[in-house]
Design a protein around this motif. Sequence first.
Motif, PDB file in Angstrom:
ATOM      1  N   LEU A  99       0.828  -1.208   0.000  1.00 42.37           N
ATOM      2  CA  LEU A  99       0.000   0.000   0.000  1.00 42.37           C
ATOM      3  C   LEU A  99       0.860   1.256   0.000  1.00 42.37           C
ATOM      4  N   LEU A 100       1.949   1.230   0.751  1.00 43.17           N
ATOM      5  CA  LEU A 100       2.864   2.370   0.795  1.00 43.17           C
ATOM      6  C   LEU A 100       3.486   2.629  -0.576  1.00 43.17           C
ATOM      7  N   LEU A 101       3.907   1.572  -1.245  1.00 45.93           N
ATOM      8  CA  LEU A 101       4.482   1.730  -2.587  1.00 45.93           C
ATOM      9  C   LEU A 101       3.459   2.274  -3.578  1.00 45.93           C
ATOM     10  N   LEU A 102       2.226   1.843  -3.453  1.00 47.48           N
ATOM     11  CA  LEU A 102       1.184   2.366  -4.342  1.00 47.48           C
ATOM     12  C   LEU A 102       0.915   3.839  -4.056  1.00 47.48           C
ATOM     13  N   MET A 103       0.960   4.228  -2.797  1.00 44.74           N
ATOM     14  CA  MET A 103       0.783   5.649  -2.458  1.00 44.74           C
ATOM     15  C   MET A 103       1.932   6.484  -3.027  1.00 44.74           C
ATOM     16  N   ILE A 104       3.155   5.981  -2.931  1.00 36.52           N
ATOM     17  CA  ILE A 104       4.302   6.695  -3.498  1.00 36.52           C
ATOM     18  C   ILE A 104       4.122   6.837  -5.005  1.00 36.52           C
ATOM     19  N   SER A 105       3.664   5.782  -5.638  1.00 35.61           N
ATOM     20  CA  SER A 105       3.411   5.814  -7.080  1.00 35.61           C
ATOM     21  C   SER A 105       2.388   6.888  -7.441  1.00 35.61           C
ATOM     22  N   LEU A 106       1.348   6.994  -6.654  1.00 31.83           N
ATOM     23  CA  LEU A 106       0.312   7.996  -6.913  1.00 31.83           C
ATOM     24  C   LEU A 106       0.817   9.417  -6.663  1.00 31.83           C
ATOM     25  N   VAL A 107       1.664   9.590  -5.659  1.00 31.39           N
ATOM     26  CA  VAL A 107       2.252  10.914  -5.405  1.00 31.39           C
ATOM     27  C   VAL A 107       3.147  11.314  -6.574  1.00 31.39           C
ATOM     28  N   LEU A 108       3.944  10.373  -7.072  1.00 25.03           N
ATOM     29  CA  LEU A 108       4.781  10.656  -8.239  1.00 25.03           C
ATOM     30  C   LEU A 108       3.925  10.993  -9.453  1.00 25.03           C
ATOM     31  N   SER A 109       2.805  10.315  -9.595  1.00 26.59           N
ATOM     32  CA  SER A 109       1.883  10.599 -10.694  1.00 26.59           C
ATOM     33  C   SER A 109       1.334  12.021 -10.595  1.00 26.59           C
ATOM     34  N   PHE A 110       0.990  12.431  -9.384  1.00 26.41           N
ATOM     35  CA  PHE A 110       0.499  13.790  -9.168  1.00 26.41           C
ATOM     36  C   PHE A 110       1.577  14.809  -9.533  1.00 26.41           C
ATOM     37  N   TRP A 111       2.814  14.545  -9.116  1.00 24.07           N
ATOM     38  CA  TRP A 111       3.937  15.431  -9.412  1.00 24.07           C
ATOM     39  C   TRP A 111       4.156  15.539 -10.924  1.00 24.07           C
ATOM     40  N   GLU A 112       4.118  14.396 -11.618  1.00 17.74           N
ATOM     41  CA  GLU A 112       4.296  14.396 -13.078  1.00 17.74           C
ATOM     42  C   GLU A 112       3.180  15.174 -13.756  1.00 17.74           C
ATOM     43  N   THR A 113       1.966  15.048 -13.247  1.00 22.33           N
ATOM     44  CA  THR A 113       0.833  15.783 -13.813  1.00 22.33           C
ATOM     45  C   THR A 113       1.021  17.283 -13.624  1.00 22.33           C
ATOM     46  N   GLN A 114       1.527  17.694 -12.474  1.00 20.01           N
ATOM     47  CA  GLN A 114       1.772  19.123 -12.230  1.00 20.01           C
ATOM     48  C   GLN A 114       2.809  19.667 -13.214  1.00 20.01           C
ATOM     49  N   ILE A 115       3.859  18.912 -13.471  1.00 19.45           N
ATOM     50  CA  ILE A 115       4.879  19.336 -14.439  1.00 19.45           C
ATOM     51  C   ILE A 115       4.264  19.442 -15.829  1.00 19.45           C
ATOM     52  N   SER A 116       3.433  18.486 -16.163  1.00 21.75           N
ATOM     53  CA  SER A 116       2.770  18.477 -17.474  1.00 21.75           C
ATOM     54  C   SER A 116       1.869  19.694 -17.648  1.00 21.75           C
ATOM     55  N   VAL A 117       1.103  20.011 -16.627  1.00 25.47           N
ATOM     56  CA  VAL A 117       0.204  21.168 -16.683  1.00 25.47           C
ATOM     57  C   VAL A 117       1.008  22.459 -16.810  1.00 25.47           C
ATOM     58  N   HIS A 118       2.112  22.563 -16.097  1.00 28.06           N
ATOM     59  CA  HIS A 118       2.961  23.758 -16.187  1.00 28.06           C
ATOM     60  C   HIS A 118       3.502  23.918 -17.613  1.00 28.06           C
ATOM     61  N   ALA A 119       3.920  22.815 -18.225  1.00 26.74           N
ATOM     62  CA  ALA A 119       4.421  22.873 -19.602  1.00 26.74           C
ATOM     63  C   ALA A 119       3.328  23.325 -20.561  1.00 26.74           C
ATOM     64  N   LEU A 120       2.118  22.851 -20.347  1.00 31.14           N
ATOM     65  CA  LEU A 120       1.004  23.262 -21.213  1.00 31.14           C
ATOM     66  C   LEU A 120       0.659  24.737 -21.021  1.00 31.14           C
ATOM     67  N   GLU A 121       0.781  25.229 -19.785  1.00 36.61           N
ATOM     68  CA  GLU A 121       0.532  26.649 -19.531  1.00 36.61           C
ATOM     69  C   GLU A 121       1.541  27.515 -20.277  1.00 36.61           C
ATOM     70  N   ILE A 122       2.784  27.077 -20.332  1.00 35.08           N
ATOM     71  CA  ILE A 122       3.816  27.814 -21.080  1.00 35.08           C
ATOM     72  C   ILE A 122       3.477  27.813 -22.573  1.00 35.08           C
ATOM     73  N   GLU A 123       3.066  26.673 -23.087  1.00 35.93           N
ATOM     74  CA  GLU A 123       2.682  26.585 -24.502  1.00 35.93           C
ATOM     75  C   GLU A 123       1.509  27.512 -24.806  1.00 35.93           C
ATOM     76  N   LEU A 124       0.522  27.544 -23.915  1.00 34.24           N
ATOM     77  CA  LEU A 124      -0.635  28.411 -24.130  1.00 34.24           C
ATOM     78  C   LEU A 124      -0.252  29.878 -24.081  1.00 34.24           C
ATOM     79  N   SER A 125       0.648  30.249 -23.183  1.00 38.28           N
ATOM     80  CA  SER A 125       1.055  31.651 -23.118  1.00 38.28           C
ATOM     81  C   SER A 125       1.815  32.049 -24.378  1.00 38.28           C
ATOM     82  N   ASP A 126       2.638  31.132 -24.907  1.00 42.03           N
ATOM     83  CA  ASP A 126       3.322  31.407 -26.180  1.00 42.03           C
ATOM     84  C   ASP A 126       2.310  31.570 -27.308  1.00 42.03           C
ATOM     85  N   LEU A 127       1.298  30.729 -27.330  1.00 43.53           N
ATOM     86  CA  LEU A 127       0.272  30.809 -28.359  1.00 43.53           C
ATOM     87  C   LEU A 127      -0.503  32.113 -28.243  1.00 43.53           C
TER      88      LEU A 127
END
Length: 138
Positions: A99-127
């Motif tokens: 269960l602990l490993l699955l929670m760590i996996s989900l936290v990493l997923s959340f972190w990756e999603t935040q990075i992805s959203v930030h990259a998309l925000e930069i693309e939108l501002s350029d557009l």
Amino acid sequence: MELSLTTPALLFPAISLLLLAYTNRFLALANLIRSLKSQYAQNRNPNLLGQISNLRKRIILVRNMQACAIMGFLICVLSMWLLYNEEMLIAKYAFGASLLLLMISLVLSFWETQISVHALEIELSDLEEIILGDKAKK
């Protein structure tokens, strides 16, 4: 807490879907990286280097997400085997570790999603800057 053989088994469908989602994310990132690499080879646009660096971080996070989920899955199976052999205390600890490993996996997923959203925000501002520049020219 009473732990039966069916308790860890309840995680199997969730873990399988999680691994499928992570694999799809990995494949999408791999395709994007290949596309950006060919674009950079043609244009040598320095802006693409920032995107490639961002994608490197994301691909490492996805790898770690997958590793934690897989290890969680394996330890969950181990806990079932331990329950089958009536090693209750060790089985409980193994299930807790999974269960602990699955929670760590989900936290990493959340972190990756935040990075992805930030990259998309930069693309939108350029557009938006391109669109505003085109409107100013007219």
